[in-house]
Design a protein around this motif. Structure first.
Motif, PDB file in Angstrom:
ATOM      1  N   UNK A 172      65.074  13.848  71.792  1.00 29.05           N
ATOM      2  CA  UNK A 172      65.341  15.694  71.986  1.00 29.05           C
ATOM      3  C   UNK A 172      67.118  15.545  71.327  1.00 29.05           C
ATOM      4  N   UNK A 173      67.921  14.964  71.985  1.00 27.12           N
ATOM      5  CA  UNK A 173      69.039  15.491  71.382  1.00 27.12           C
ATOM      6  C   UNK A 173      69.389  14.233  69.993  1.00 27.12           C
ATOM      7  N   UNK A 174      68.339  12.917  69.719  1.00 21.61           N
ATOM      8  CA  UNK A 174      68.622  12.276  68.415  1.00 21.61           C
ATOM      9  C   UNK A 174      67.407  13.199  67.154  1.00 21.61           C
ATOM     10  N   UNK A 175      66.565  14.680  68.235  1.00 24.79           N
ATOM     11  CA  UNK A 175      65.670  15.088  67.390  1.00 24.79           C
ATOM     12  C   UNK A 175      66.872  16.376  66.384  1.00 24.79           C
ATOM     13  N   UNK A 176      67.232  16.323  66.964  1.00 27.05           N
ATOM     14  CA  UNK A 176      67.872  17.767  66.927  1.00 27.05           C
ATOM     15  C   UNK A 176      69.321  17.374  66.103  1.00 27.05           C
ATOM     16  N   UNK A 177      69.821  16.453  66.002  1.00 28.21           N
ATOM     17  CA  UNK A 177      70.509  15.503  65.162  1.00 28.21           C
ATOM     18  C   UNK A 177      69.769  15.350  63.989  1.00 28.21           C
ATOM     19  N   UNK A 178      68.629  15.064  64.232  1.00 27.31           N
ATOM     20  CA  UNK A 178      67.820  15.083  62.517  1.00 27.31           C
ATOM     21  C   UNK A 178      67.544  16.100  62.238  1.00 27.31           C
ATOM     22  N   UNK A 179      67.485  17.027  62.537  1.00 29.28           N
ATOM     23  CA  UNK A 179      67.305  18.724  62.292  1.00 29.28           C
ATOM     24  C   UNK A 179      68.101  18.837  61.196  1.00 29.28           C
ATOM     25  N   UNK A 180      69.516  18.580  61.439  1.00 26.70           N
ATOM     26  CA  UNK A 180      70.455  18.904  60.946  1.00 26.70           C
ATOM     27  C   UNK A 180      70.762  18.171  59.858  1.00 26.70           C
TER      28      UNK A 180
END
Length: 196
Positions: A172-180
């Protein structure tokens, strides 16, 4: 005695048409998007295969094919077609695909995904955005684009690994990073198209 079999969305296969009379069926609630489009439930799925299956299903289910049929069948065709569209749009992009995979595992993705962003990442994003604003040539924009592509490829590997290990909070944290970084990639594209 009646045995009720509770199956997960990944065990179910969609029946778009009745096997014996071939009449279109209503959409079955609770079937996973991966099963609808007959692709592996993996973060690194084959998008070419996904696209092929999507086009094949849309040819079969498109409401235009049912204009001579009953109103009920026309309605089913519209619902099935819309469901296939939603499944395809969700699985096509890595970000929505990853979030959907987390949902399948029971991790509800609220609006609070941004709390995972640490100050170090925010600084990095700010610097990239400032550099992008100051870009003077397509070459400079391209460099930022290539760098971002590399970061996204790296994140894809990390997310795939976290999902395979069942480390949902990490994913989930990595996906948030991916979003940016996906946002930065879009800005680079806009920048480059302004030079066309």
């Amino acid at each position: 005695m009646l045995h009720v079999h509770y199956s997960s969305p990944l065990d179910l296969t969609p029946a778009f048409f009745c096997k014996s009379c071939e009449v279109i069926q209503p959409p079955h609630e609770g079937i996973s998007y991966f099963n609808i489009l007959e692709c592996d439930c993996t973060f690194t799925l084959d998008t070419h295969r996904l696209q092929k299956k999507y086009l094949q299903l849309q040819r079969l289910l498109h409401p235009d094919n049912f204009s001579q049929k009953s109103e009920i069948e026309q309605g089913y065709s519209e619902s099935q077609s819309a469901l296939v569209n939603k499944a395809y749009e969700t699985l096509l992009k890595p970000l929505s695909r990853g979030l959907y995979m987390l949902e399948l595992q029971g991790l509800n993705i609220g609006e609070g995904t941004d709390s995972a962003v640490n100050s170090e990442l925010l600084m990095e994003l700010m610097e990239i955005n400032e550099a992008l604003d100051a870009v003077q040539t397509p070459q400079e924009a391209n460099e930022i684009g290539q760098d971002t592509k590399g970061k996204l490829a790296n994140l894809t590997e990390q997310i795939d690994s976290a999902l395979n290990k069942g480390e949902l909070q990490t994913a989930k944290a990595l996906l948030t990073k991916m979003k940016y970084f996906a946002n930065i990639e879009e800005k680079v594209k806009e920048k480059l198209s302004s030079y066309m």
